[in-house]
Design an enzyme around this catalytic site. Structure first.
Site, PDB file in Angstrom:
ATOM      1  N   CYS A  99    -129.441 -20.211 -58.803  1.00 54.82           N
ATOM      2  CA  CYS A  99    -130.474 -21.114 -58.307  1.00 54.82           C
ATOM      3  C   CYS A  99    -130.300 -22.442 -59.042  1.00 54.82           C
ATOM      4  O   CYS A  99    -130.000 -22.437 -60.238  1.00 54.82           O
ATOM      5  CB  CYS A  99    -131.848 -20.517 -58.600  1.00 54.82           C
ATOM      6  SG  CYS A  99    -133.228 -21.552 -58.116  1.00 54.82           S
ATOM      7  N   HIS A 139    -134.255 -16.129 -50.524  1.00 57.18           N
ATOM      8  CA  HIS A 139    -134.342 -16.832 -51.811  1.00 57.18           C
ATOM      9  C   HIS A 139    -135.232 -18.080 -51.693  1.00 57.18           C
ATOM     10  O   HIS A 139    -136.156 -18.279 -52.497  1.00 57.18           O
ATOM     11  CB  HIS A 139    -132.925 -17.208 -52.266  1.00 57.18           C
ATOM     12  CG  HIS A 139    -132.854 -17.989 -53.536  1.00 57.18           C
ATOM     13  ND1 HIS A 139    -132.146 -17.563 -54.642  1.00 57.18           N
ATOM     14  CD2 HIS A 139    -133.383 -19.189 -53.897  1.00 57.18           C
ATOM     15  CE1 HIS A 139    -132.269 -18.452 -55.610  1.00 57.18           C
ATOM     16  NE2 HIS A 139    -133.001 -19.461 -55.180  1.00 57.18           N
ATOM     17  N   GLU A 140    -134.963 -18.897 -50.662  1.00 58.01           N
ATOM     18  CA  GLU A 140    -135.711 -20.151 -50.522  1.00 58.01           C
ATOM     19  C   GLU A 140    -137.153 -19.880 -50.101  1.00 58.01           C
ATOM     20  O   GLU A 140    -138.087 -20.546 -50.571  1.00 58.01           O
ATOM     21  CB  GLU A 140    -135.030 -21.084 -49.517  1.00 58.01           C
ATOM     22  CG  GLU A 140    -133.598 -21.472 -49.870  1.00 58.01           C
ATOM     23  CD  GLU A 140    -133.426 -22.025 -51.280  1.00 58.01           C
ATOM     24  OE1 GLU A 140    -134.380 -22.599 -51.835  1.00 58.01           O
ATOM     25  OE2 GLU A 140    -132.331 -21.853 -51.846  1.00 58.01           O
ATOM     26  N   HIS A 148    -139.346 -19.160 -52.989  1.00 57.30           N
ATOM     27  CA  HIS A 148    -139.750 -20.326 -53.775  1.00 57.30           C
ATOM     28  C   HIS A 148    -141.121 -20.848 -53.323  1.00 57.30           C
ATOM     29  O   HIS A 148    -141.891 -21.373 -54.135  1.00 57.30           O
ATOM     30  CB  HIS A 148    -138.734 -21.462 -53.620  1.00 57.30           C
ATOM     31  CG  HIS A 148    -137.591 -21.416 -54.593  1.00 57.30           C
ATOM     32  ND1 HIS A 148    -137.776 -21.479 -55.964  1.00 57.30           N
ATOM     33  CD2 HIS A 148    -136.250 -21.348 -54.398  1.00 57.30           C
ATOM     34  CE1 HIS A 148    -136.577 -21.444 -56.561  1.00 57.30           C
ATOM     35  NE2 HIS A 148    -135.644 -21.357 -55.642  1.00 57.30           N
TER      36      HIS A 148
HETATM   37 NI    NI Z   1    -133.556 -21.313 -55.932  1.00 60.27          NI
END
Ligand code: NI
Length: 190
Positions: A93, A137-138, A141
């Site tokens: 990341c 993953h995004e 966030h």
């Molecule tokens: Ni990330």
């Protein structure tokens, strides 16, 4: 627009939930451009708004390879509407420079979102491909969830983080994923 400073693990905004976008205004379009500029400047595959300190539900992904033309995908107010399967793969990341560790992910997702013009779209990503993993993953966030929360081995991950002068895993943020664990177990026995 411009390349922004990327928040590093330990900074507060990375753990804060992001707000829905109510209108794809000029301000949001500028945010999208900042995310793209910053992602490309850092050679990242994805970048979410909280990483540049803006807690709105927006992220961008580009999984094109070096020799391919740029192919950015913009996700505004994304929702993962289907997910299945399981895969373990190494992830990093931009908020954790140089630190990579094995994480558990679904290997299939279907996501709906708005594009940069505010138009709805649906997208599938299969077989644990980079896009499938990047979407998860995004999207995480936007809820203050980080890839290390999905790590396969907490102690190994702590060692990796320490090597890169990053704070250790937040033990109370580790995510229990019995569904994924079961899939991985089945895979092993196949
Ligand atoms: Ni990330």
């Amino acid at each position: 627009m411009s390349v922004k400073r990327v928040l590093q693990y330990g900074e507060k905004s990375l753990r804060e939930p992001s707000k829905e976008v109510h209108k794809v205004s000029k301000k949001i379009q500028e945010l999208v451009q900042d995310l793209l500029d910053t992602m490309y400047a850092k050679n990242g595959v994805g970048m979410a708004a909280p990483q540049i300190g803006v807690n709105y539900r927006v992220f961008v992904i580009d999984v094109s390879k070096n020799d391919e033309p740029l192919n950015p995908i913009v996700f505004i107010n994304p929702k993962i509407i289907k997910k299945s399967g399981a895969i373990v793969a190494q992830e990093g990341c931009i908020s954790f420079p140089e630190a990579y560790t094995d994480v558990k992910r679904y290997d299939y997702v279907m996501v709906k979102a708005l594009d940069r013009h505010g138009r709805p779209f649906v997208m599938e990503a299969k077989d644990g491909c980079l896009l499938a993993r990047a979407i998860q993953h995004e999207n995480d966030h936007l809820d203050g969830i980080l890839f290390i929360d999905h790590c396969v081995n907490r102690f190994e991950t702590d060692d990796i983080l320490a090597k890169h002068n990053l704070p250790p895993v937040d033990a109370d943020k580790l995510i229990s994923e019995p569904e994924i664990d079961k899939e991985l177990e089945n895979k092993k026995n196949d």
